[in-house]
Design a protein around this motif. Structure first.
Motif, mmCIF file in Angstrom:
data_model
loop_
_atom_site.group_PDB
_atom_site.id
_atom_site.type_symbol
_atom_site.label_atom_id
_atom_site.label_comp_id
_atom_site.label_asym_id
_atom_site.label_seq_id
_atom_site.Cartn_x
_atom_site.Cartn_y
_atom_site.Cartn_z
ATOM 1 N N THR A 290 13.586 9.593 -17.998
ATOM 2 C CA THR A 290 13.416 8.168 -17.706
ATOM 3 C C THR A 290 11.945 7.781 -17.694
ATOM 4 O OG1 THR A 290 15.400 8.264 -16.339
ATOM 5 C CG2 THR A 290 13.986 6.339 -16.063
ATOM 6 N N ALA A 291 11.656 6.598 -18.209
ATOM 7 C CA ALA A 291 10.279 6.082 -18.210
ATOM 8 C C ALA A 291 9.800 5.829 -16.786
ATOM 9 C CB ALA A 291 10.212 4.788 -19.023
ATOM 10 N N ASN A 292 8.493 5.893 -16.611
ATOM 11 C CA ASN A 292 7.910 5.615 -15.292
ATOM 12 C C ASN A 292 8.221 4.171 -14.900
ATOM 13 O OD1 ASN A 292 6.809 8.136 -15.678
ATOM 14 N ND2 ASN A 292 4.779 7.368 -16.204
ATOM 15 N N ASN A 293 8.875 3.977 -13.755
ATOM 16 C CA ASN A 293 9.273 2.628 -13.367
ATOM 17 C C ASN A 293 8.552 2.104 -12.134
ATOM 18 O OD1 ASN A 293 10.498 4.084 -11.332
ATOM 19 N ND2 ASN A 293 12.569 3.856 -12.152
ATOM 20 N N VAL A 294 7.592 2.884 -11.599
ATOM 21 C CA VAL A 294 6.767 2.407 -10.490
ATOM 22 C C VAL A 294 5.421 1.982 -11.060
ATOM 23 C CG1 VAL A 294 5.709 2.974 -8.275
ATOM 24 C CG2 VAL A 294 7.930 3.961 -8.880
ATOM 25 N N HIS A 295 5.048 0.723 -10.828
ATOM 26 C CA HIS A 295 3.838 0.200 -11.458
ATOM 27 C C HIS A 295 2.583 0.741 -10.781
ATOM 28 C CE1 HIS A 295 0.961 -2.728 -13.114
ATOM 29 N NE2 HIS A 295 1.832 -2.812 -14.098
ATOM 30 N N ILE A 296 1.555 0.909 -11.594
ATOM 31 C CA ILE A 296 0.285 1.457 -11.102
ATOM 32 C C ILE A 296 -0.343 0.574 -10.025
ATOM 33 C CG2 ILE A 296 -1.168 0.299 -12.818
ATOM 34 C CD1 ILE A 296 -1.540 3.959 -11.685
ATOM 35 N N ALA A 297 0.023 -0.698 -9.999
ATOM 36 C CA ALA A 297 -0.526 -1.600 -8.986
ATOM 37 C C ALA A 297 -0.165 -1.161 -7.574
ATOM 38 C CB ALA A 297 -0.033 -3.030 -9.228
ATOM 39 N N TRP A 298 0.910 -0.374 -7.435
ATOM 40 C CA TRP A 298 1.293 0.110 -6.112
ATOM 41 C C TRP A 298 0.303 1.138 -5.579
ATOM 42 C CZ3 TRP A 298 4.370 -2.329 -3.012
ATOM 43 C CH2 TRP A 298 5.355 -3.168 -3.520
ATOM 44 N N GLN A 299 -0.613 1.606 -6.403
ATOM 45 C CA GLN A 299 -1.680 2.484 -5.907
ATOM 46 C C GLN A 299 -2.818 1.699 -5.272
ATOM 47 O OE1 GLN A 299 -3.282 5.342 -8.747
ATOM 48 N NE2 GLN A 299 -2.074 6.944 -7.791
ATOM 49 N N ILE A 300 -2.900 0.416 -5.549
ATOM 50 C CA ILE A 300 -4.020 -0.378 -5.034
ATOM 51 C C ILE A 300 -4.087 -0.348 -3.513
ATOM 52 C CG2 ILE A 300 -4.992 -2.706 -4.899
ATOM 53 C CD1 ILE A 300 -4.012 -3.186 -7.752
ATOM 54 N N PRO A 301 -2.954 -0.514 -2.776
ATOM 55 C CA PRO A 301 -3.062 -0.461 -1.308
ATOM 56 C C PRO A 301 -3.674 0.826 -0.780
ATOM 57 C CG PRO A 301 -0.945 -1.383 -1.952
ATOM 58 C CD PRO A 301 -1.599 -0.894 -3.202
ATOM 59 N N GLN A 302 -3.331 1.964 -1.378
ATOM 60 C CA GLN A 302 -3.900 3.213 -0.873
ATOM 61 C C GLN A 302 -5.397 3.300 -1.173
ATOM 62 O OE1 GLN A 302 -0.848 5.192 -3.189
ATOM 63 N NE2 GLN A 302 -2.343 6.589 -4.104
ATOM 64 N N TYR A 303 -5.836 2.747 -2.301
ATOM 65 C CA TYR A 303 -7.270 2.714 -2.589
ATOM 66 C C TYR A 303 -8.000 1.760 -1.650
ATOM 67 C CZ TYR A 303 -7.409 5.655 -6.757
ATOM 68 O OH TYR A 303 -7.380 6.731 -7.612
ATOM 69 N N VAL A 304 -7.375 0.628 -1.332
ATOM 70 C CA VAL A 304 -7.979 -0.313 -0.385
ATOM 71 C C VAL A 304 -8.140 0.347 0.978
ATOM 72 C CG1 VAL A 304 -7.598 -2.462 0.887
ATOM 73 C CG2 VAL A 304 -7.168 -2.382 -1.574
ATOM 74 N N LEU A 305 -7.099 1.047 1.433
ATOM 75 C CA LEU A 305 -7.142 1.688 2.751
ATOM 76 C C LEU A 305 -8.161 2.821 2.796
ATOM 77 C CD1 LEU A 305 -3.306 1.761 3.478
ATOM 78 C CD2 LEU A 305 -5.021 0.475 4.761
ATOM 79 N N ILE A 306 -8.195 3.653 1.758
ATOM 80 C CA ILE A 306 -9.131 4.787 1.773
ATOM 81 C C ILE A 306 -10.576 4.301 1.665
ATOM 82 C CG2 ILE A 306 -9.283 5.291 -0.706
ATOM 83 C CD1 ILE A 306 -8.734 7.994 1.902
ATOM 84 N N THR A 307 -10.812 3.207 0.939
ATOM 85 C CA THR A 307 -12.170 2.670 0.824
ATOM 86 C C THR A 307 -12.611 2.021 2.124
ATOM 87 O OG1 THR A 307 -11.774 2.261 -1.532
ATOM 88 C CG2 THR A 307 -13.685 1.203 -0.541
ATOM 89 N N ALA A 308 -11.695 1.299 2.776
ATOM 90 C CA ALA A 308 -12.016 0.751 4.094
ATOM 91 C C ALA A 308 -12.344 1.884 5.066
ATOM 92 C CB ALA A 308 -10.845 -0.077 4.618
ATOM 93 N N GLY A 309 -11.600 2.969 4.979
ATOM 94 C CA GLY A 309 -11.901 4.130 5.810
ATOM 95 C C GLY A 309 -13.255 4.729 5.501
#
Length: 704
Positions: free
Chosen positions: A566-585
């Motif tokens: 099956t093709a990847n069905n989770v969009h890469i944009a869902w990684q943005i929250p974790q990058y926002v949180l780790i950068t704030a940290g």
């Protein structure tokens, strides 16, 4: 020497230093951005080994600054240290680039060149790390404090600018440029190598304008000697009934009281450093585990724009540039208005919590990402799906199993692989196929841990079976895999993008090949004996594996798509929250930690704390290396483990912070005032240690 930029107090020499830092950071982060995928796709290592080597390299880059600092302080001085280690740096990049050229020997040669190149790069980048910023600070006169502070802001911006551009550009060079018939890792490593050559050339070009301070001795060595003497002296006198207020006071027989007092202050901060590696263990996984997660996600933003998995690391550097002013000008003042005392250690603890939350977000993403992954069969089993090319529905029974209870329609896309128990490493099994009331028998050889497609097709003599091995592993770069099954009596040549396929006749399968993700409405096709209209393959999406069955309909060859994986069905944009949180940290933890370390150390001990700070990053990478190679956990469990461990460490750190007493800046001023025991200390130093020059402990740090 001494030239100023027009109308300012800024030395002209800092222009060369800032450009040098931009190019050096471009070369480092650009190379590192594609490193994990290089291990996976080019060297064919598995994910755990790739992660371990990535973090071993990252850790080495933060162990070697101590070596560079010692060389600069004790022997060559900062200028020559930067020159010589930059040459080592360039050689490492060149060796790494050569190792990525497919024509260079066998796999062992590629691995050897890659490892030698990475070691040299680690020596170069780590060795100059404590020197460049401090060398830039040396260019300013003492009375130009504000200009020096602004320089460090510009210097920091150049670091992040180099990081943003390199993590954007080098993945494009890797994936969009083809060389030697595949992704161009040689170019992706070669461009950073060229930037490092530019960095060295620019730095040398400004040589005549620099203010160069000679080496003044190694403070870190003095500290180690003092601590060693205190321990040795205490052990020697352990049988005597002698007591000292602090164990370091045993060094008073040889070293001055001021030096001992300074070391005590440093050790109090270093004790607080003990839990800190856990933060870096999470933070540095952006380039390893998070990049691997991105390869299994949908990276398309609309029909015309896609990102590459290794480009997502750019978010961290970009968000840093955005978050730093937001935190300083908005968030911290607002929290202060709520009458909350924002101490540096509280900021660092909050940074740990944000990093743990980032891994909580990564866990949620990973749980959904793995739903499209086909897990390999365990020992004693294999995976099986059926392609029905016969005329009508068929019933399939495999001896010793209860699989495929329902009839299989013609040209049905199999819903999922079924696990077939073998009970042995390999086994011949009888397969019964029933079509229109007639049952046909065939025997097939299966091996454990493999995935197969059983092809059922009609011939004049009845129904036949053919077993082909499948490739179920998703591509590490996120691109789809394609193969063709030819039902026609003549061979077919097909070109998908730049990838060619030769498909033998009579229900034969072509090799499985990776192609670029995209729409393919008109794929070139040619028969050996006749013409062939273009094929419409439609969208070949991220992470999928397709089998296209070539059949004839209305006198034309058409391709019927089967989606094996099956093709990847989770969009890469869902990684943005974790990058926002780790950068704030990072903003709360890293920047605050550096400021805290600087403010809590005596002037000539700031270098010692900087070395300690860099070591926490190194040990953080060691933690990831151990977990990646030793734990063998599912990825989402590993993310959850790291997040939980950091929360536990945060509690421990918070308790330790409660017992820490901040050093009053006035106390530091008093320590360095003329009336603070100067005569006593200088006299003691000459009496107890004649080899130590007067006022040596008053020397300012030569490293940042």
């Amino acid at each position: 020497m001494g030239k100023k930029l027009c109308g300012t107090n800024y030395p002209t020499s800092i222009c060369f230093i800032v450009v040098n830092e931009f190019c050096e950071r471009f070369s480092y982060y650009g190379m590192k951005a594609v490193l994990t995928l290089y291990f996976l796709s080019y060297l064919k290592w598995d994910k755990d080994l790739s992660t371990a080597i990535y973090h071993a390299f990252s850790g080495l880059c933060y162990f070697t600054p101590i070596l560079g600092a010692v060389i600069a302080d004790s022997w060559l001085g900062k200028f020559k240290t930067i020159i010589y280690l930059s040459i080592v740096y360039v050689i490492g990049h060149v060796v790494k680039s050569v190792g990525a050229i497919p024509t260079v020997g066998n796999t062992d040669a590629h691995i050897a060149l890659s490892m030698v190149g990475l070691i040299l790069i680690a020596l170069g980048t780590g060795g100059i790390k404590p020197c460049v910023a401090a060398f830039g600070g040396d260019q300013f006169e003492e009375e130009h404090l504000k200009e020096r502070q602004k320089f460090f802001s510009i210097f920091y911006m150049s670091i992040n600018a180099g990081s943003v551009l390199s993590t954007l550009i080098t993945p494009i060079l890797r994936g969009d440029v083809q060389c030697f018939g595949d992704d161009c890792y040689a170019l992706a490593f070669g461009v950073p190598a060229a930037l490092m050559v530019v960095a060295l050339a620019v730095f040398i070009f400004g040589s005549g304008m620099y203010k160069k301070t000679p080496p003044q001795g190694n403070v870190l060595g003095d500290v180690c000697k003092c601590i060693g003497f205190a321990i040795k002296n205490r052990w020697k006198n352990s049988k005597h009934d002698l007591k000292r207020t602090h164990w370091l006071d045993w060094a008073e027989d040889k070293y001055p009281k001021r030096l001992i007092q300074e070391i005590k202050m440093v050790l109090r901060v270093l004790v607080l450093y003990i839990p800190l590696p856990m933060f870096w263990a999470l933070f540095d996984q952006q380039g390893s585990r998070w990049t691997l997660q991105a390869t299994r996600m949908n990276m398309a933003f609309g029909e015309s724009f896609t990102v590459k998995p290794d480009q997502m690391q750019m978010l961290n550097a970009l968000l840093i540039l955005i978050f730093v002013p937001i935190f300083d000008l908005i968030i911290y003042p607002l929290v202060g208005l709520c009458r909350i005392n924002i101490t540096p250690l509280r900021k660092m603890a909050a940074g740990m919590i944000f990093a743990a939350l980032a891994f909580g977000a990564a866990t949620l993403v990973e749980v959904n990402v793995v739903k499209t992954v086909v897990e390999p069969a365990p020992a004693g089993q294999c995976l099986l799906q059926v392609f029905n090319l016969a005329e009508g529905d068929v019933s399939v029974r495999v001896a010793g199993s209860d699989l495929f209870q329902d009839p299989i329609p013609k040209l049905q896309d199999p819903p999922a692989y079924e696990s077939l128990p073998l009970g042995a490493p390999s086994k011949d099994l009888s397969v019964n196929v029933t079509l229109t009331g007639n049952t046909y028998h065939c025997s097939q050889a299966f091996e454990e841990r493999k995935a197969y497609s059983l092809i059922i097709y009609r011939e004049n003599t009845g129904v036949k079976c053919k077993l082909v091995e499948d490739y179920i592993k998703k591509n590490e770069d996120g691109n789809p895999n394609v193969r063709f099954l030819n039902t026609r009596p003549e061979a077919v040549n097909i070109t998908v993008g730049e990838t060619g396929f030769y498909v033998p006749p009579d229900h034969s399968m072509s090799p499985n090949k990776s192609v670029n993700r995209g729409y393919y409405p008109a794929v070139g096709c040619s028969h050996q004996l006749s013409s062939c209209d273009d094929l419409n393959l439609g969208l070949l999406d991220f992470g999928a594996s397709y089998t296209f069955i070539l059949i004839e309909e209305a006198g034309k060859t058409v391709a019927k798509a089967m989606e094996d994986v099956t093709a990847n069905n989770v969009h890469i944009a869902w990684q943005i929250p974790q990058y926002v949180l780790i950068t704030a940290g990072e903003v709360m933890f890293s920047i605050t930690g550096l400021e805290f370390s600087y403010s809590q150390a005596p002037n000539n001990m700031k270098s010692v704390l900087q070395a300690g700070w860099l070591l926490t990053v190194a040990f953080g990478n060691v933690i990831v290396l151990i977990v990646a190679e030793g734990a063998g956990l599912e990825q989402w469990i590993e993310f959850l483990l790291f997040g939980g461990l950091l929360l536990a460490v945060c509690i421990i750190f918070s308790i330790m912070a409660c017992f820490y007493t901040y050093v009053d800046p006035e106390e530091l001023k008093k320590m360095y005032s003329d009336d603070y025991g100067k005569e006593e200390d200088d006299g003691d130093m000459k009496k107890k240690n004649p080899d130590v020059p007067l006022n040596k402990v008053e020397r300012k740090s030569t490293r940042l």
